[in-house]
Design an enzyme around this catalytic site. Structure first.
Site, mmCIF file in Angstrom:
data_model
loop_
_atom_site.group_PDB
_atom_site.id
_atom_site.type_symbol
_atom_site.label_atom_id
_atom_site.label_comp_id
_atom_site.label_asym_id
_atom_site.label_seq_id
_atom_site.Cartn_x
_atom_site.Cartn_y
_atom_site.Cartn_z
ATOM 1 N N CYS A 1 1.024 -0.994 -0.266
ATOM 2 C CA CYS A 1 -0.213 0.251 0.289
ATOM 3 C C CYS A 1 0.503 1.282 0.264
ATOM 4 O O CYS A 1 2.035 1.421 -0.146
ATOM 5 C CB CYS A 1 -0.722 0.113 1.289
ATOM 6 S SG CYS A 1 -1.660 -1.386 1.919
ATOM 7 N N GLY B 1 -1.720 1.608 -3.595
ATOM 8 C CA GLY B 1 -3.048 1.001 -4.044
ATOM 9 C C GLY B 1 -4.282 1.725 -4.368
ATOM 10 O O GLY B 1 -4.939 3.302 -4.019
ATOM 11 N N ASN C 1 2.539 -0.473 5.259
ATOM 12 C CA ASN C 1 2.717 -0.892 3.746
ATOM 13 C C ASN C 1 3.452 -2.603 4.201
ATOM 14 O O ASN C 1 4.681 -2.003 4.218
ATOM 15 C CB ASN C 1 3.083 -0.173 3.205
ATOM 16 C CG ASN C 1 3.905 -0.130 1.899
ATOM 17 O OD1 ASN C 1 5.039 0.237 1.546
ATOM 18 N ND2 ASN C 1 4.264 -1.123 1.325
ATOM 19 N N GLY C 2 3.377 -3.577 3.866
ATOM 20 C CA GLY C 2 4.337 -4.291 3.596
ATOM 21 C C GLY C 2 2.736 -5.599 3.586
ATOM 22 O O GLY C 2 1.571 -5.488 3.708
ATOM 23 N N CYS D 1 12.946 -3.982 -2.528
ATOM 24 C CA CYS D 1 12.504 -4.804 -3.335
ATOM 25 C C CYS D 1 13.052 -4.138 -5.033
ATOM 26 O O CYS D 1 12.593 -2.886 -4.930
ATOM 27 C CB CYS D 1 11.204 -5.126 -3.682
ATOM 28 S SG CYS D 1 9.623 -5.128 -4.132
ATOM 29 N N TYR E 1 8.150 -2.100 -11.409
ATOM 30 C CA TYR E 1 7.149 -1.633 -11.821
ATOM 31 C C TYR E 1 6.212 -0.487 -10.796
ATOM 32 O O TYR E 1 5.998 -0.005 -11.012
ATOM 33 C CB TYR E 1 6.499 -2.665 -12.062
ATOM 34 C CG TYR E 1 4.642 -2.354 -11.764
ATOM 35 C CD1 TYR E 1 4.209 -2.940 -12.998
ATOM 36 C CD2 TYR E 1 4.265 -2.559 -9.954
ATOM 37 C CE1 TYR E 1 2.838 -2.355 -13.297
ATOM 38 C CE2 TYR E 1 2.427 -2.766 -10.442
ATOM 39 C CZ TYR E 1 2.072 -2.794 -11.578
ATOM 40 O OH TYR E 1 0.999 -3.330 -11.880
ATOM 41 N N SER F 1 4.116 1.742 -16.949
ATOM 42 C CA SER F 1 5.575 1.386 -16.507
ATOM 43 C C SER F 1 6.300 1.823 -17.484
ATOM 44 O O SER F 1 7.640 1.347 -16.995
ATOM 45 C CB SER F 1 5.584 0.996 -15.225
ATOM 46 O OG SER F 1 3.668 0.929 -14.692
ATOM 47 N N CYS G 1 5.465 -14.579 -3.751
ATOM 48 C CA CYS G 1 6.567 -12.803 -3.009
ATOM 49 C C CYS G 1 5.350 -12.589 -1.604
ATOM 50 O O CYS G 1 4.576 -12.474 -1.296
ATOM 51 C CB CYS G 1 6.392 -11.339 -3.260
ATOM 52 S SG CYS G 1 6.481 -10.130 -2.064
ATOM 53 N N CYS H 1 16.199 -7.281 -2.786
ATOM 54 C CA CYS H 1 15.529 -8.653 -3.121
ATOM 55 C C CYS H 1 15.360 -9.187 -4.458
ATOM 56 O O CYS H 1 14.592 -8.384 -4.755
ATOM 57 C CB CYS H 1 14.005 -8.210 -2.016
ATOM 58 S SG CYS H 1 13.492 -9.923 -2.159
ATOM 59 N N CYS I 1 11.593 -13.790 -5.503
ATOM 60 C CA CYS I 1 10.613 -13.647 -6.706
ATOM 61 C C CYS I 1 11.170 -14.463 -7.557
ATOM 62 O O CYS I 1 10.518 -14.814 -8.329
ATOM 63 C CB CYS I 1 9.138 -12.459 -6.675
ATOM 64 S SG CYS I 1 10.251 -11.008 -6.996
HETATM 65 S S1 SF4 Z 1 10.198 -11.274 -3.546
HETATM 66 FE FE1 SF4 Z 1 9.718 -9.796 -5.585
HETATM 67 S S2 SF4 Z 1 7.839 -8.544 -5.901
HETATM 68 FE FE2 SF4 Z 1 8.593 -9.535 -3.186
HETATM 69 S S3 SF4 Z 1 9.679 -7.909 -1.708
HETATM 70 FE FE3 SF4 Z 1 10.960 -9.282 -2.951
HETATM 71 S S4 SF4 Z 1 11.425 -8.703 -5.050
HETATM 72 FE FE4 SF4 Z 1 9.858 -7.857 -4.145
#
Ligand code: SF4
Length: 477
Positions: free
Chosen positions: A6, A34, A103-104, A242, A248, A290, A392, A451, A454
């Site tokens: 969010c 959101g 948010n999360g 992230c 995106y 995007s 994710c 991260c 995913c």
């Molecule tokens: S898993 Fe993918 S979408 Fe989720 S925080 Fe990590 S990089 Fe972002």
């Protein structure tokens, strides 16, 4: 566990300014995070919450600003991930004197470890935000201090979080998880008289505030009568920003971790051109919206004409919405139906289509079919994000593994084989995915500080490894 990626905002004025109009404008600037529900909270009142876009309530803004007039406020825009939005799930939430906007994704560490299939199939009996808020209030009743309470909570829950809190004394707090999965920034206006925290700097720009810095991973800040106070409630060796935010999720005008999202996307496109130099193509087009900076970066790098071959119809019912964060498949299909090709641009041409991600394949299939229908001679699809093969658990609504276009049940299936399968599925003539190293280099953040779970399936950044099972598999919920 209800997943929420969010947008949050918190504003405090030491000069008695009514910050409610600013909170509303800041939320409008975070609408891309959101689009299902929103709300604001001020001291001494129950939070006001509404379904739909912030702008849908424009007729109420004046009265809301007058009735809720306050020098402190927090706000929230919600991107839920399960079923339809309901007002009960909208935020901010209030527990005792504490209002919370989150948010999360948060869940008990043991629950995450036992999780199968993806968040969509987990029990929805309670909101993670509500559970966290109740626990924080309980901890603070035993020993004062939000920072101390957060340091306890972080060991009990796994996931990602940026919180905006409004305390009973009218102070605004903001806290960011120690890995820094989700973005959060700090800014000010009127010479520091008004201080603001927000998910993204786009919200600061919307209210004429300047960006000062990111809220640091593991930091809690307090905006109150004593000015800005900061405390570290948790430390980690490494961050896990992230990477999907950069391709995106975030607004292109935002600056996160000191990086311009727009420039990062353009550099990602240029990096993609080095990886897949399709010099024989006639033109490069973005999938709106995007991917536009990346398409420009790709085209410039190779000297190929850039053009708009696909137009998103803003006037259709769902035209202003982002398809990926719509929770229902039929709504996502409806949004993609209104991405319209321009025949005069694409007909008879080899078109390189740049997209920011390929999750379920819904929009890619629709776009390739639409371009074919408009007479494109050859369609090469390039994706700025690496193949998404795992759910994710840190705040983005990817479906279960079985629904991910690039998911493979064959553990040793090569990337080439996965790419070929997805290419055939979406109907493109060529498909190329970016890779994590290329993306991280373009953003300018070390790959190990971001991260990519995913893509890789390595959940070490989360501190917990979820159990995986596809929907319908034994053990899947
Ligand atoms: S898993 Fe993918 S979408 Fe989720 S925080 Fe990590 S990089 Fe972002």
């Amino acid at each position: 566990m209800v997943r929420e990626n969010c947008g949050v905002v918190g504003i405090f004025s030491s000069g008695g300014d009514n910050v409610v109009p600013m909170a509303i404008d800041a939320l409008r600037a975070l609408q891309h995070r959101g689009q299902e529900a929103w709300g604001i909270a001020v001291p001494g009142r129950a939070p006001v919450r509404r379904l739909g876009l912030v702008s849908a309530a424009a007729g109420e803004f004046d009265e809301m600003s007058r009735l809720f007039s306050s020098s402190a406020a927090i706000g929230h825009v919600r991107y839920s991930t399960v079923g339809r939005s309901s007002l009960e799930n909208a935020q901010p939430l209030k527990v005792a004197d504490l209002c919370v906007a989150h948010n999360g994704t948060l869940s008990g560490a043991s629950e995450v470890a036992a999780m199968a299939g993806g968040c969509t199939f987990t029990p929805q009996a309670s909101s993670d935000t509500l559970a966290a808020a109740r626990r924080l209030v309980e901890l603070m009743s035993k020993a004062p201090g939000l920072g101390r309470a957060l340091s306890v909570l972080r060991d009990e829950m796994a996931g990602s979080y940026c919180f905006a809190f409004l305390a009973g004394d009218g102070s605004v707090y903001a806290a960011r998880d120690p890995r820094g999965f989700r973005p959060m920034v700090l800014g000010s206006r009127a010479g520091g008289r008004v201080r603001v925290v927000a998910s993204e700097s786009a919200a600061l720009s919307a209210i004429g505030a300047s960006l000062e810095r990111d809220v640091r991973p593991g930091e809690i800040v307090r905006l109150g009568a004593a000015g800005l106070e900061s405390e570290t409630f948790a430390r980690e060796d490494r961050t896990a920003h992230c990477s999907f935010e950069f391709t995106y999720f975030a607004h292109p005008s935002s600056t996160m971790e000191g990086k311009s999202v727009y420039l990062a996307r353009r550099a990602i496109g240029a990096g993609l051109a080095k990886k897949f130099p399709l010099r024989e193509a006639d033109l490069v087009i973005p999938v709106p919206d995007s991917a536009r900076p990346a398409a420009l970066g790709y085209a410039r790098e190779l000297g190929i004409p850039f053009d708009e071959g696909l137009i998103k119809d803003r006037y259709s019912k769902k035209g202003p919405l982002r398809s990926f964060i719509e929770p229902r498949q039929d709504d996502r299909v409806e949004i993609n139906r209104w991405i319209i090709p321009i025949r005069q641009i694409v007909e008879g041409r080899h078109v390189v289509v740049i997209d920011d991600s390929l999750v379920r394949g819904t929009s890619s299939r629709a776009i390739v079919a639409a371009l074919r229908g408009a007479g494109a001679r050859r369609i090469s699809m390039l994706v700025t994000y690496p193949p998404i093969q795992h759910p994710c658990y840190a705040g983005i609504d990817f479906p279960s593994r079985a629904e991910l276009a690039a998911h493979s049940d064959l553990p040793d299936q090569s990337l080439e084989a996965v790419t070929e399968r997805v290419r055939a599925d979406i109907g493109a003539d060529f498909l190329g995915y970016n890779d994590a190293g290329n993306l991280a280099r373009a953003v300018g953040i070390d790959e190990s500080s971001m991260c990519f779970t995913c893509h890789t399936g390595d959940y070490a950044t989360l501190g917990v490894t979820p159990a995986h099972a596809a929907r319908g598999d034994p053990g899947a919920r």
